[in-house]
Design a protein around this motif. Structure first.
Motif, PDB file in Angstrom:
ATOM      1  N   ASN A 115       0.825  -1.211   0.000  1.00 36.63           N
ATOM      2  CA  ASN A 115       0.000   0.000   0.000  1.00 36.63           C
ATOM      3  C   ASN A 115       0.858   1.259   0.000  1.00 36.63           C
ATOM      4  N   LYS A 116       1.816   1.298  -0.930  1.00 36.66           N
ATOM      5  CA  LYS A 116       2.715   2.436  -1.034  1.00 36.66           C
ATOM      6  C   LYS A 116       2.887   2.848  -2.489  1.00 36.66           C
ATOM      7  N   TYR A 117       3.237   4.132  -2.668  1.00 36.81           N
ATOM      8  CA  TYR A 117       3.598   4.647  -3.978  1.00 36.81           C
ATOM      9  C   TYR A 117       5.120   4.767  -4.039  1.00 36.81           C
ATOM     10  N   PHE A 118       5.697   4.400  -5.196  1.00 31.14           N
ATOM     11  CA  PHE A 118       7.136   4.498  -5.366  1.00 31.14           C
ATOM     12  C   PHE A 118       7.474   5.221  -6.665  1.00 31.14           C
ATOM     13  N   SER A 119       8.563   5.981  -6.614  1.00 34.03           N
ATOM     14  CA  SER A 119       9.184   6.510  -7.812  1.00 34.03           C
ATOM     15  C   SER A 119      10.373   5.603  -8.107  1.00 34.03           C
ATOM     16  N   VAL A 120      10.397   4.999  -9.291  1.00 37.10           N
ATOM     17  CA  VAL A 120      11.370   3.947  -9.597  1.00 37.10           C
ATOM     18  C   VAL A 120      12.275   4.369 -10.746  1.00 37.10           C
ATOM     19  N   THR A 121      13.571   4.189 -10.555  1.00 40.43           N
ATOM     20  CA  THR A 121      14.545   4.306 -11.642  1.00 40.43           C
ATOM     21  C   THR A 121      15.037   2.901 -11.950  1.00 40.43           C
ATOM     22  N   ALA A 122      14.975   2.494 -13.208  1.00 35.67           N
ATOM     23  CA  ALA A 122      15.339   1.125 -13.582  1.00 35.67           C
ATOM     24  C   ALA A 122      16.374   1.143 -14.701  1.00 35.67           C
ATOM     25  N   PHE A 123      17.347   0.229 -14.628  1.00 35.18           N
ATOM     26  CA  PHE A 123      18.362   0.129 -15.672  1.00 35.18           C
ATOM     27  C   PHE A 123      18.965  -1.270 -15.671  1.00 35.18           C
ATOM     28  N   SER A 124      19.650  -1.607 -16.752  1.00 36.80           N
ATOM     29  CA  SER A 124      20.278  -2.917 -16.894  1.00 36.80           C
ATOM     30  C   SER A 124      21.753  -2.715 -17.234  1.00 36.80           C
ATOM     31  N   PRO A 125      22.646  -2.821 -16.237  1.00 41.97           N
ATOM     32  CA  PRO A 125      24.062  -2.526 -16.471  1.00 41.97           C
ATOM     33  C   PRO A 125      24.801  -3.599 -17.262  1.00 41.97           C
ATOM     34  N   LYS A 126      24.266  -4.814 -17.266  1.00 40.04           N
ATOM     35  CA  LYS A 126      24.887  -5.870 -18.060  1.00 40.04           C
ATOM     36  C   LYS A 126      23.850  -6.962 -18.331  1.00 40.04           C
ATOM     37  N   GLU A 127      24.199  -7.869 -19.194  1.00 38.04           N
ATOM     38  CA  GLU A 127      23.264  -8.903 -19.630  1.00 38.04           C
ATOM     39  C   GLU A 127      22.715  -9.699 -18.455  1.00 38.04           C
ATOM     40  N   ASP A 128      21.396  -9.886 -18.463  1.00 36.13           N
ATOM     41  CA  ASP A 128      20.683 -10.684 -17.459  1.00 36.13           C
ATOM     42  C   ASP A 128      20.749 -10.105 -16.046  1.00 36.13           C
ATOM     43  N   VAL A 129      21.097  -8.819 -15.919  1.00 35.44           N
ATOM     44  CA  VAL A 129      21.051  -8.148 -14.613  1.00 35.44           C
ATOM     45  C   VAL A 129      20.168  -6.911 -14.762  1.00 35.44           C
ATOM     46  N   TYR A 130      19.259  -6.775 -13.844  1.00 34.19           N
ATOM     47  CA  TYR A 130      18.302  -5.662 -13.867  1.00 34.19           C
ATOM     48  C   TYR A 130      18.263  -5.051 -12.477  1.00 34.19           C
ATOM     49  N   ILE A 131      18.316  -3.711 -12.403  1.00 35.90           N
ATOM     50  CA  ILE A 131      18.407  -3.025 -11.114  1.00 35.90           C
ATOM     51  C   ILE A 131      17.326  -1.948 -11.032  1.00 35.90           C
ATOM     52  N   THR A 132      16.694  -1.847  -9.878  1.00 35.68           N
ATOM     53  CA  THR A 132      15.740  -0.761  -9.635  1.00 35.68           C
ATOM     54  C   THR A 132      16.142   0.002  -8.383  1.00 35.68           C
ATOM     55  N   LEU A 133      15.964   1.315  -8.443  1.00 27.08           N
ATOM     56  CA  LEU A 133      16.137   2.196  -7.293  1.00 27.08           C
ATOM     57  C   LEU A 133      14.770   2.802  -6.990  1.00 27.08           C
ATOM     58  N   ALA A 134      14.232   2.493  -5.821  1.00 27.55           N
ATOM     59  CA  ALA A 134      12.868   2.909  -5.479  1.00 27.55           C
ATOM     60  C   ALA A 134      12.881   3.926  -4.347  1.00 27.55           C
TER      61      ALA A 134
END
Length: 288
Positions: A115-134
């Motif tokens: 029950n929260k709102y998030f502002s998310v930054t998402a990126f993929s620095p290398k193959e098969d890796v995905y990162i989010t900053l919330a």
């Protein structure tokens, strides 16, 4: 949750704890002390190569705090397993966009499981890796929703005021135009809402020009040059003027009141003007 990372100074870019083992290749020590919730995922794809799930391989302390109400661990679990497919549909869509295009993205989302709102930054620095900053923006979003509710209440009140009334925002765009002013000017709200650049003066004077609502911060002399009668009480202006365009060209003497609208911090966010027909009163006071 008792989660205490054990930074290993002997191996650059690696972090260990009782909940996750060594994570090579990225500077997880940097992530651990960020205020944003940082989560690193392994990509799960179907036969066509589409990302269908994300498995959490790392989550910093802030990410755990953002999800603490779940009362469960994160590492090694997929987001569908943790939250359900419906709750993460937007996240999976964004993951596919980022990995396909090779470009990071930013988006706001409501995360129902906590029950929260998030502002998310998402990126993929290398193959098969995905990162989010919330970043948790729940307080800001709820404040905006409450403000919108209060604004709608104000608009509803304005709509049914007996005096002709309109409101402009800080960019001088019309944001309210009530029934009474429709009847007075013949201009419908759907034809003027959202318009600026003195569009609200046309129904009164047939041309774009400053009117009382625009003169709130001008001097007494400047206002007197435009109105036969003008009075200032604080930041509110009062004036009387004959307007020939009103009521289908019949014209009318009107009493006009304009006031600034400020937010809770005192910042000017718009202005409101009310117009009252005083033609009959003028006839009584000044008979021919």
């Amino acid at each position: 949750m008792g989660r205490k990372p054990n930074l290993n100074p002997n191996e650059e870019g690696r972090i260990e704890s009782e909940e996750y083992g060594p994570l090579p290749g990225l500077d997880y020590q940097f992530f651990e002390y960020m205020q944003e919730g940082v989560t690193v995922y392994e990509l799960m794809r179907d036969e066509a190569g589409e990302i269908v799930d994300l498995v959490i391989t790392y989550a910093n302390l802030a990410a755990y705090r953002q999800r603490k109400s779940l009362k469960k661990g994160l590492i090694g679990k997929s987001i569908i397993e943790l939250y359900g497919s419906e709750a993460v549909s937007i996240d999976l869509k964004k993951a596919n966009e980022v990995v396909t295009t090779g470009r990071g993205t930013e988006y706001d989302t409501y995360f129902a499981p906590v029950n929260k709102y998030f502002s998310v930054t998402a990126f993929s620095p290398k193959e098969d890796v995905y990162i989010t900053l919330a970043t948790d923006i729940t307080k800001q979003r709820k404040a905006e929703e409450e403000m919108q509710i209060e604004r709608q209440k104000l608009m509803d009140i304005i709509e049914f005021l007996p005096d002709a009334t309109f409101v402009i925002d800080e960019n001088k765009r019309v944001i309210a135009w009530n029934k009474a002013i429709e009847e007075m000017t013949g201009t419908l709200k759907e034809d003027i809402l959202g318009k600026g650049e003195y569009a609200y003066s046309i129904p009164f004077y047939g041309e774009k020009r400053p009117i009382l609502i625009d003169l709130i911060f001008l001097s007494e002399k400047e206002m007197e040059d435009k109105y036969a009668y003008v009075k200032r009480e604080g930041k509110t202006l009062f004036a009387e003027v004959f307007v020939s365009n009103l009521f289908g060209g019949k014209g009318a003497y009107v009493s006009v009141k304009a006031s600034p609208l400020c937010d809770r911090d005192g910042n000017l966010v718009g202005s409101i003007e009310t117009v009252r027909d005083i033609t009959e009163l003028r006839k009584e006071l000044c008979p021919k």
